[in-house]
Design a protein around this motif. Structure first.
Motif, short mmCIF file in Angstrom:
data_model
loop_
_atom_site.label_atom_id
_atom_site.label_comp_id
_atom_site.label_asym_id
_atom_site.label_seq_id
_atom_site.Cartn_x
_atom_site.Cartn_y
_atom_site.Cartn_z
N ALA A 54 0.84 -1.20 0.00
CA ALA A 54 0.00 0.00 0.00
C ALA A 54 0.87 1.25 0.00
N ARG A 55 0.34 2.31 -0.57
CA ARG A 55 0.99 3.61 -0.58
C ARG A 55 -0.05 4.65 -0.16
N THR A 56 0.41 5.70 0.50
CA THR A 56 -0.47 6.79 0.91
C THR A 56 0.05 8.08 0.30
N GLY A 61 0.09 20.48 -2.28
CA GLY A 61 0.54 20.45 -3.67
C GLY A 61 0.40 19.07 -4.27
N ALA A 62 1.45 18.60 -4.92
CA ALA A 62 1.44 17.28 -5.54
C ALA A 62 1.49 16.18 -4.49
N GLY A 63 1.83 16.53 -3.25
CA GLY A 63 1.87 15.56 -2.17
C GLY A 63 3.12 14.72 -2.18
N ILE A 64 3.22 13.89 -1.18
CA ILE A 64 4.34 12.96 -1.04
C ILE A 64 3.76 11.57 -0.95
N VAL A 65 4.36 10.63 -1.65
CA VAL A 65 3.92 9.23 -1.59
C VAL A 65 4.71 8.53 -0.49
N LEU A 66 3.99 7.97 0.47
CA LEU A 66 4.59 7.28 1.60
C LEU A 66 4.25 5.80 1.54
N ASP A 67 5.12 4.97 2.08
CA ASP A 67 4.84 3.53 2.13
C ASP A 67 3.78 3.25 3.18
N GLY A 68 2.85 2.36 2.85
CA GLY A 68 1.90 1.85 3.82
C GLY A 68 0.67 2.70 4.06
N PRO A 69 -0.32 2.09 4.72
CA PRO A 69 -1.56 2.79 5.04
C PRO A 69 -1.48 3.57 6.35
N PHE A 70 -0.52 3.24 7.22
CA PHE A 70 -0.34 3.92 8.49
C PHE A 70 -1.57 3.89 9.38
N ALA A 71 -2.29 2.78 9.37
CA ALA A 71 -3.43 2.63 10.28
C ALA A 71 -2.88 2.38 11.69
N GLU A 72 -3.56 2.91 12.69
CA GLU A 72 -3.12 2.74 14.06
C GLU A 72 -3.88 1.59 14.72
N THR A 73 -3.90 0.47 14.05
CA THR A 73 -4.62 -0.70 14.53
C THR A 73 -4.01 -1.94 13.91
N LYS A 74 -4.23 -3.08 14.53
CA LYS A 74 -3.77 -4.34 13.94
C LYS A 74 -4.65 -4.74 12.77
#
Length: 128
Positions: A54-56, A61-74
């Motif tokens: 997943a990417r977020t 602006g154009a934003g930054i693409v980050l790795d993962g969904p970064f959900a704060e849950t299992k």
């Protein structure tokens, strides 16, 4: 009214299933889907790939693409169903049927405010 039924699960648990265990759950879910589909309730379904892929996109602006969904849950969103019912009670009943064959999953039921159909989109994709 269209409803999205979002399927959450502990990703590591699902990814640890053997091929046969996964196939058994998917077969059970298909059995739930068929009568709902026959009554015209069941729409598109998607099973998402792992959160490691997943990417977020966030930021100005154009934003930054980050790795993962970064959900704060299992529990992670692993897939979703789109169904049509005259009221919320029908959507809740359908989610209960899905949960009977996948009891450790969590199902979130949300009305859909906007739906833009894409006729033929993904029609050649193989069902997994």
């Amino acid at each position: 009214m269209l409803y999205a039924i979002l399927a959450y699960h502990v990703e590591s648990e699902v990814m640890s299933w053997t091929k046969d265990e996964d196939a058994a759950v998917m077969a059970g879910l298909r059995k739930v889907r068929e009568p709902l589909k026959a009554k015209g309730h069941f729409g598109p379904t998607a099973r998402l790939d792992g959160t490691a892929k997943a990417r977020t996109l966030r930021g100005p602006g154009a934003g930054i693409v980050l790795d993962g969904p970064f959900a704060e849950t299992k529990e992670q969103l692993l897939g979703f169903y789109i169904m049509e019912f005259p009221d919320e009670a029908g959507a809740i009943a359908a989610a209960r049927e899905l949960r009977k064959v996948n009891p450790s999953a969590v199902y979130e039921i949300r009305p859909i405010k906007l739906f833009l159909p894409a006729d033929g989109f993904g029609a050649t994709a193989a069902e997994t």
